[in-house]
Design an enzyme around this catalytic site. Sequence first.
Site, PDB file in Angstrom:
ATOM      1  CB  SER A 148      -1.255 -71.444 -16.126  1.00  0.00           C
ATOM      2  OG  SER A 148      -2.410 -71.097 -16.876  1.00  0.00           O
ATOM      3  CE1 TYR A 181       1.648 -71.623 -20.899  1.00  0.00           C
ATOM      4  CE2 TYR A 181      -0.583 -71.803 -20.029  1.00  0.00           C
ATOM      5  CZ  TYR A 181       0.658 -71.198 -20.026  1.00  0.00           C
ATOM      6  OH  TYR A 181       0.919 -70.177 -19.135  1.00  0.00           O
TER       7      TYR A 181
HETATM    8  N1  LIG Z   1       0.928 -64.218 -19.803  1.00  0.00           N
HETATM    9  C1  LIG Z   1      -0.063 -64.895 -19.224  1.00  0.00           C
HETATM   10  O1  LIG Z   1      -1.255 -64.653 -19.428  1.00  0.00           O
HETATM   11  C2  LIG Z   1       0.238 -66.014 -18.266  1.00  0.00           C
HETATM   12  C3  LIG Z   1      -0.800 -66.584 -17.520  1.00  0.00           C
HETATM   13  C4  LIG Z   1      -0.514 -67.618 -16.624  1.00  0.00           C
HETATM   14  C5  LIG Z   1       0.788 -68.060 -16.504  1.00  0.00           C
HETATM   15  N2  LIG Z   1       1.773 -67.482 -17.245  1.00  0.00           N
HETATM   16  C6  LIG Z   1       3.126 -67.991 -17.090  1.00  0.00           C
HETATM   17  O2  LIG Z   1       3.963 -66.942 -16.647  1.00  0.00           O
HETATM   18  C7  LIG Z   1       5.285 -67.163 -17.124  1.00  0.00           C
HETATM   19  C8  LIG Z   1       5.806 -65.916 -17.823  1.00  0.00           C
HETATM   20  O3  LIG Z   1       4.963 -65.600 -18.900  1.00  0.00           O
HETATM   21  P1  LIG Z   1       5.096 -64.208 -19.708  1.00  0.00           P
HETATM   22  O4  LIG Z   1       3.743 -63.822 -20.107  1.00  0.00           O
HETATM   23  O5  LIG Z   1       5.947 -63.252 -18.947  1.00  0.00           O
HETATM   24  O6  LIG Z   1       5.839 -64.709 -21.009  1.00  0.00           O
HETATM   25  P2  LIG Z   1       7.110 -64.091 -21.728  1.00  0.00           P
HETATM   26  O7  LIG Z   1       7.220 -64.801 -23.026  1.00  0.00           O
HETATM   27  O8  LIG Z   1       7.038 -62.603 -21.746  1.00  0.00           O
HETATM   28  O9  LIG Z   1       8.286 -64.500 -20.762  1.00  0.00           O
HETATM   29  C9  LIG Z   1       8.759 -65.812 -20.656  1.00  0.00           C
HETATM   30  C10 LIG Z   1      10.252 -65.750 -20.527  1.00  0.00           C
HETATM   31  O10 LIG Z   1      10.744 -67.090 -20.414  1.00  0.00           O
HETATM   32  C11 LIG Z   1      11.907 -67.162 -21.192  1.00  0.00           C
HETATM   33  N3  LIG Z   1      12.211 -68.528 -21.575  1.00  0.00           N
HETATM   34  C12 LIG Z   1      11.491 -69.357 -22.369  1.00  0.00           C
HETATM   35  N4  LIG Z   1      12.165 -70.503 -22.568  1.00  0.00           N
HETATM   36  C13 LIG Z   1      13.330 -70.390 -21.879  1.00  0.00           C
HETATM   37  C14 LIG Z   1      14.453 -71.234 -21.713  1.00  0.00           C
HETATM   38  N5  LIG Z   1      14.532 -72.427 -22.288  1.00  0.00           N
HETATM   39  N6  LIG Z   1      15.471 -70.799 -20.932  1.00  0.00           N
HETATM   40  C15 LIG Z   1      15.408 -69.595 -20.328  1.00  0.00           C
HETATM   41  N7  LIG Z   1      14.387 -68.738 -20.468  1.00  0.00           N
HETATM   42  C16 LIG Z   1      13.360 -69.134 -21.239  1.00  0.00           C
HETATM   43  C17 LIG Z   1      11.608 -66.302 -22.414  1.00  0.00           C
HETATM   44  O11 LIG Z   1      12.785 -65.943 -23.096  1.00  0.00           O
HETATM   45  C18 LIG Z   1      10.922 -65.118 -21.771  1.00  0.00           C
HETATM   46  O12 LIG Z   1      11.852 -64.142 -21.343  1.00  0.00           O
HETATM   47  C19 LIG Z   1       5.223 -68.396 -18.017  1.00  0.00           C
HETATM   48  O13 LIG Z   1       5.608 -69.533 -17.261  1.00  0.00           O
HETATM   49  C20 LIG Z   1       3.755 -68.476 -18.378  1.00  0.00           C
HETATM   50  O14 LIG Z   1       3.358 -69.784 -18.687  1.00  0.00           O
HETATM   51  C21 LIG Z   1       1.539 -66.465 -18.120  1.00  0.00           C
END
Ligand SMILES: NC(=O)c1ccc[n+]([C@@H]2O[C@H](COP(=O)([O-])OP(=O)(O)OC[C@H]3O[C@@H](n4cnc5c(N)ncnc54)[C@H](O)[C@@H]3O)[C@@H](O)[C@H]2O)c1
Length: 262
Positions: free
Chosen positions: A153, A167
């Site tokens: 990120s 985070y």
């Molecule tokens: N949304 C944003 O703005 C953003 C920005 C930068 C980075 N990210 C990163 O992108 C990735 C996805 O984010 P998102 O927005 O799709 O979030 P999200 O919550 O929609 O998806 C995350 C997924 O990870 C799964 N997960 C969490 N813990 C888990 C575990 N122990 N075992 C298996 N699965 C698990 C959740 O069930 C979920 O399906 C993350 O790593 C997040 O840090 C997101």
Amino acid sequence: MDKKWDLKIKNLFSLKDKVVVVTGGAGSLGEGVARGLANFGARIVVTGRTAATLAKAVGQVREAGGEALAIVADVTDENSVQKLSEQVLAAYGRVDILVNVAGIAIRHPAEEFDIADFRKVIDANVTGTFIPCKIFGAIFKQQGYGKIVNTSSVRAFAGHPGGYAAYGTSKGAINLLTKQLATEWAKYHINVNAVAPTIFWTPLTQEVLENEKLKKIFLDRIPFGRAALVEDMVGSTVYLCSAAADFITGQIVYVDGGCTAG
Ligand SMILES: NC(=O)c1ccc[n+]([C@@H]2O[C@H](COP(=O)([O-])OP(=O)(O)OC[C@H]3O[C@@H](n4cnc5c(N)ncnc54)[C@H](O)[C@@H]3O)[C@@H](O)[C@H]2O)c1
């Protein structure tokens, strides 16, 4: 250069028949990344903790004309990821690429941060990235090839007033884990890279979207003036999974509209 070379160049971004495991494959970004990779010919294994949400992700890939398999696993549980890897090998006989998208975000002011919440974030994001890397990395070592794309990120690059003590720290660790594994495993022809996006509007960032002041702080820091779109992340992930990135390892690709440029 000859016609054979042209063919190689034309197929640089092809993922045809590559077996790709996507953790967090049922999440907002994971689902899009899985469908995006399938559009380049990859066979997708979507993994997450809940069968029902995985079924939806499988539907997404199939709607795009791709092939997908859902396997339930918790990335923080080594035995669970070990079983996942055995099921992938039983289904396909090999695995080519691991894309770690699973992650969580819990934000609090640092001086009030509940330590149980801090540990949850570190466990899900750091340990939950390392365990799949360790288990699939061992398979890649045996195969003599493999590619890993982690999800970092922009919060790994610089601090932010929005309560990112856990985070941001977890994503900083993912950056260094990516570089560490890249240097350790280059001798096995394993590429390890990360994509580091700026904010998307997904449930993970719902509380930012709903807070006009915080939302403005975010958008003011992005020269392109908008949040990231899933397709922004798909492009860089496809690139890092493909033969076009065979000589790229240990890199963090910021998908951030210029946020970390200035
Ligand atoms: N949304 C944003 O703005 C953003 C920005 C930068 C980075 N990210 C990163 O992108 C990735 C996805 O984010 P998102 O927005 O799709 O979030 P999200 O919550 O929609 O998806 C995350 C997924 O990870 C799964 N997960 C969490 N813990 C888990 C575990 N122990 N075992 C298996 N699965 C698990 C959740 O069930 C979920 O399906 C993350 O790593 C997040 O840090 C997101």
